[in-house]
Write an enzyme that holds these catalytic residues in place. Sequence first.
Site, PDB file in Angstrom:
ATOM      1  N   ASP A  62      42.149  31.691  37.426  1.00 14.29           N
ATOM      2  CA  ASP A  62      41.166  30.881  36.717  1.00 14.29           C
ATOM      3  C   ASP A  62      39.971  31.975  36.304  1.00 14.29           C
ATOM      4  OD1 ASP A  62      42.238  28.299  37.456  1.00 14.29           O
ATOM      5  OD2 ASP A  62      41.975  28.714  39.342  1.00 14.29           O
ATOM      6  N   ASP A  64      36.107  31.570  35.271  1.00 11.59           N
ATOM      7  CA  ASP A  64      34.671  30.752  35.113  1.00 11.59           C
ATOM      8  C   ASP A  64      33.787  31.492  34.597  1.00 11.59           C
ATOM      9  OD1 ASP A  64      36.256  28.967  36.937  1.00 11.59           O
ATOM     10  OD2 ASP A  64      35.326  29.415  38.685  1.00 11.59           O
ATOM     11  N   ASP A 141      28.266  31.886  47.646  1.00  9.34           N
ATOM     12  CA  ASP A 141      28.299  31.623  49.223  1.00  9.34           C
ATOM     13  C   ASP A 141      28.638  33.281  49.493  1.00  9.34           C
ATOM     14  OD1 ASP A 141      30.737  32.087  47.679  1.00  9.34           O
ATOM     15  OD2 ASP A 141      31.812  30.474  48.424  1.00  9.34           O
TER      16      ASP A 141
END
EC number: 2.7.7.19
Length: 443
Positions: A62, A64, A141
């Site tokens: 993926d 992003d 995070d």
Amino acid sequence: MSELHTIHPTLRVIPREEHNVSRRDVSPNALRVLYRLREGGFGAYLVGGAVRDLLVGGHPKDFDVATDATPEQVKQLFRNCRLIGRRFRLAHVVFGREIIEVATFRANADDGSGDRETHEGGRVLRDNVFGSIEDDAIRRDFTANALYYAIEDFSVRDYVGGFEDVRNRLMRLIGDPETRYREDPVRMLRAVRLAAKLDFQIEAATAEPIPRLASLLGEAAPARLFEECLKMFLTGNAVASFEGLERLGLLDVLFPESAQALHSNRSGALRRMVIAGLRGTDARVANDEPVSPAFLFALLLWPAYCRALAQLQNGGMHAAEAERRAADRVTVHQLNTIALPRRFSLPMQEIWLLQSRFSLRQRKRVFRLLSHPRFRAAFDFLSLRLAASNEHADDVAFWREAQQQPGDELAAHLDSHPVAGEANGAPRRRRRRRRGGSAAAGE
């Protein structure tokens, strides 16, 4: 005021010659999105896991993008765009089967608009206050996930020391770990999962609060925990993830009844079987072979099933009834923590309930079991039980051979080798299990 406001991001630009991220390894569709946003006058960066994985030589699935364009502005630029989410609004730019997720830079502040909302325990319920790239970096995070690849000069932008942490193979939370875990308890699972996936160490201060705060996972949505379990156990790092959960006290919260059974199984046989099964799952993923959530949860909840079955049988319940009751009890109890869909929980139970039928050799029963839609999964599970005990070795050998024989040969073999008590169609009388026995006797 949020604890993140005390963090002062410092930009470090890592030029192209000092890192290994290359456009050749980036999805062409992600590059299209980045260039279109830049042409539209917006800042746009490849961000997060893709940058991290490329830095360690991985191959991201993926890609992003982070931008200063709002979701509505992204939608105006791309006809193939849809906006999703309420708690966290995102733009998805769709290219056939590939989706490029575009997130607007978030700020870690409540501007009074109602677009940021937190639970009194600190958990973030809604997060749509937009900010700068510096704001966005410090609210991510882990430092390793706060790296930005800039398409205009092919540099990597680092605001929180993530580049060095990736080089040192460290998972480090941004900000105070306890505060960040209270904001989102699932971060504890992410720490374990990402450390397992990347072969990173969890930095000491990041790991320290996890055993103390593990119970907060009970506040997470069961459906989200199910998805997190699939990521942990079905992406090729199941053994390392399981060991991380054990080490940090998270297994006791995610799979409480299985953890209890493993703690009380002094021989370690049940744990040997679980680890062997997870190792097999990792091997299948590595070979691009299909892996089944039903089989995975049958494995992870088997210790709980064995324990429940032994308790019911010790209470005097008939074996067949005890098996059904134990399967239902374990499934219902587990649903309090993880939302296991019925399309997986029902086959999981069938895998368990078929185990006791492998000891029956009556001709009619043999052919009925061979034609059962769940036979192959149940047989693989039986074979896996050899990691715990050799008790089932004869059954495994018989059924392995039975699958390879043509039907007429198998029928002739069964007719010429009747099991005592079954020649006239009567089922073989099963030997009494020793006290405390179950479908997993010896395990």
